[in-house]
Scaffold this motif. Structure first.
Motif, PDB file in Angstrom:
ATOM      1  N   LEU A  61       6.248  26.167  68.778  1.00  0.00           N
ATOM      2  CA  LEU A  61       6.484  26.976  69.963  1.00  0.00           C
ATOM      3  C   LEU A  61       7.149  28.294  69.590  1.00  0.00           C
ATOM      4  O   LEU A  61       8.102  28.316  68.804  1.00  0.00           O
ATOM      5  N   ILE A  62       6.641  29.363  70.150  1.00  0.00           N
ATOM      6  CA  ILE A  62       7.208  30.693  69.951  1.00  0.00           C
ATOM      7  C   ILE A  62       7.818  31.122  71.280  1.00  0.00           C
ATOM      8  O   ILE A  62       7.096  31.349  72.254  1.00  0.00           O
ATOM      9  N   VAL A  63       9.131  31.185  71.344  1.00  0.00           N
ATOM     10  CA  VAL A  63       9.810  31.650  72.557  1.00  0.00           C
ATOM     11  C   VAL A  63       9.992  33.153  72.394  1.00  0.00           C
ATOM     12  O   VAL A  63      10.774  33.616  71.549  1.00  0.00           O
ATOM     13  N   ILE A  99      -1.056  31.003  75.283  1.00  0.00           N
ATOM     14  CA  ILE A  99      -0.037  31.871  75.891  1.00  0.00           C
ATOM     15  C   ILE A  99       0.358  31.276  77.232  1.00  0.00           C
ATOM     16  O   ILE A  99      -0.489  31.063  78.097  1.00  0.00           O
ATOM     17  N   VAL A 100       1.649  31.003  77.385  1.00  0.00           N
ATOM     18  CA  VAL A 100       2.139  30.348  78.599  1.00  0.00           C
ATOM     19  C   VAL A 100       3.302  31.170  79.159  1.00  0.00           C
ATOM     20  O   VAL A 100       4.271  31.451  78.450  1.00  0.00           O
ATOM     21  N   TRP A 120      -1.089  39.579  71.685  1.00  0.00           N
ATOM     22  CA  TRP A 120      -1.125  38.145  71.372  1.00  0.00           C
ATOM     23  C   TRP A 120      -2.560  37.640  71.415  1.00  0.00           C
ATOM     24  O   TRP A 120      -3.002  36.897  70.525  1.00  0.00           O
ATOM     25  N   GLU A 121      -3.295  38.028  72.442  1.00  0.00           N
ATOM     26  CA  GLU A 121      -4.656  37.525  72.611  1.00  0.00           C
ATOM     27  C   GLU A 121      -5.594  38.050  71.531  1.00  0.00           C
ATOM     28  O   GLU A 121      -6.456  37.321  71.029  1.00  0.00           O
ATOM     29  N   ALA A 122      -5.441  39.325  71.153  1.00  0.00           N
ATOM     30  CA  ALA A 122      -6.345  39.933  70.183  1.00  0.00           C
ATOM     31  C   ALA A 122      -6.060  39.491  68.755  1.00  0.00           C
ATOM     32  O   ALA A 122      -6.978  39.257  67.959  1.00  0.00           O
ATOM     33  N   VAL A 146       2.747  30.328  72.661  1.00  0.00           N
ATOM     34  CA  VAL A 146       3.737  31.387  72.896  1.00  0.00           C
ATOM     35  C   VAL A 146       4.293  31.191  74.299  1.00  0.00           C
ATOM     36  O   VAL A 146       3.549  31.240  75.282  1.00  0.00           O
ATOM     37  N   LEU A 147       5.592  30.925  74.393  1.00  0.00           N
ATOM     38  CA  LEU A 147       6.250  30.700  75.680  1.00  0.00           C
ATOM     39  C   LEU A 147       6.991  31.976  76.083  1.00  0.00           C
ATOM     40  O   LEU A 147       7.905  32.413  75.377  1.00  0.00           O
TER      41      LEU A 147
END
Length: 339
Positions: A64-66, A36-37, A27-29, A5-6
């Motif tokens: 990639l998820i922008v 995650i960036v 996002w983390e859970a 995830v960008l």
């Protein structure tokens, strides 16, 4: 394929900070296997394109998820699956954007579900905006234009470039929730600045014209995609027949004997040498502490609230897909813990 995830991000010490902490926690859970960036741009005017490019340099992920720092959609795994399987080259999980009120945003920050919260407005999502999923080769060959500064027009321009050079977008039917924060400075409700509008006009003029769009992208990208638009390919399970369309065929997607399959991979269109060694990821940025994931709803809450909560506990995309077919009672029975 690995997924990252960008998030284009610049700390402001204000409400956006808390919003990003909340979104990052989700996002983390919910997707612990996704990297995650956060990407930054140089000091001075904000450039989403420069920030996304910075994030890209920090990861070697394939899909990639922008994603903006203030949005969330439960449909993201479906868009990721479209890219992972090769059925699309770029995708968006949402149709509508639901902009939460300040009070609703505070409730979400405190742990409430997003579904069912009051909204300031609901409108169709802008192609290229909010949350876009794409393969690494596509983002490297059709990056966001860093020449757009401040707020406005960069997302729409990106969508025109992607449509022209990478082919049609896959689009899901989920909602995109947008958490409230003070709006960025802009010329009007729809236009960021005269300079951004003028640059966007160039993308409009190049839309659908491969050579012209490649020349425009080449101003900031040394290896733009040549332009081999992807088609939507379907196979009949009874006869084995295969057909292709430039856009999605809703009728075939509803018929049980037809299914979408990956289109043939386009001929390699970029001339840079193959990577022999992965890039070394840069150390992650220090972000504010994460807030807690969504709290368990009560039996009085709507099915939509329970779907979001169940999705937050799902282990993979298959479980996410199954959740949508469950009744509210089944969701409570499977995911509820409170008697």
């Amino acid at each position: 394929m690995s997924v990252a995830v960008l998030v284009p991000w610049r700390p402001d010490g204000g409400p956006r900070q808390a919003v990003w902490a909340c979104v990052r926690a989700r996002w983390e859970a919910i997707h612990p296997g996704w990297e995650i960036v956060t990407g930054a741009c140089p000091d001075g005017p904000w450039s989403k394109g420069a920030a996304v490019a910075d994030a890209l340099q920090q990861t070697t992920a394939d899909v990639l998820i922008v994603a903006d720092a203030d949005v969330w959609s439960v449909g993201t795994p479906f868009a990721v699956e479209e890219i992972r399987t090769g059925r699309a080259r770029w995708a968006m999980p949402h149709q509508l954007v639901r902009r939460l009120t300040p009070e609703a945003t505070q409730a979400v920050l405190a742990g409430a579900a997003m579904s069912g919260q009051p909204t300031q407005e609901t409108h169709p999502g802008t192609p290229g905006g909010g949350l876009v999923v794409l393969h690494r080769d596509v983002l490297e060959g059709v990056p966001l234009d860093p020449a757009f500064t401040g707020w406005g027009q960069e997302d729409q321009a990106w969508a025109l470039a992607l449509e022209t050079l990478a082919g049609p977008m896959w689009r899901g039917g989920s909602d995109l929730f947008h958490l409230w924060h003070p709006p960025a400075a802009r010329r009007s409700r729809a236009v960021g600045s005269a300079e951004s509008l003028a640059r966007y006009r160039r993308y409009q003029a190049a839309s659908g014209q491969t050579a012209q769009m490649r020349a425009l992208v080449a101003e900031f990208c040394p290896t733009p995609l040549e332009g081999s638009p992807m088609t939507y390919r379907y196979r009949n399970a009874n006869t084995g027949d295969e057909v292709e369309y430039r856009h999605r065929n809703a009728r075939l997607e509803m018929l049980p004997n037809w299914s979408r399959i990956a289109a043939p991979q386009p001929v390699k269109t970029r001339s840079e040498p193959e990577k022999t060694e992965p890039k070394t990821p840069a150390p992650p940025a220090q972000d504010p502490p994460s807030s807690s994931p969504p709290q368990e709803p009560s039996a009085r809450d709507s099915k939509g609230v329970w779907v979001e909560y169940a999705t937050s506990r799902a282990q993979d995309s298959d479980e996410v897909a199954e959740i949508a077919a469950l009744t509210k009672a089944e969701l409570i029975d499977r995911y509820g813990t409170t008697p």
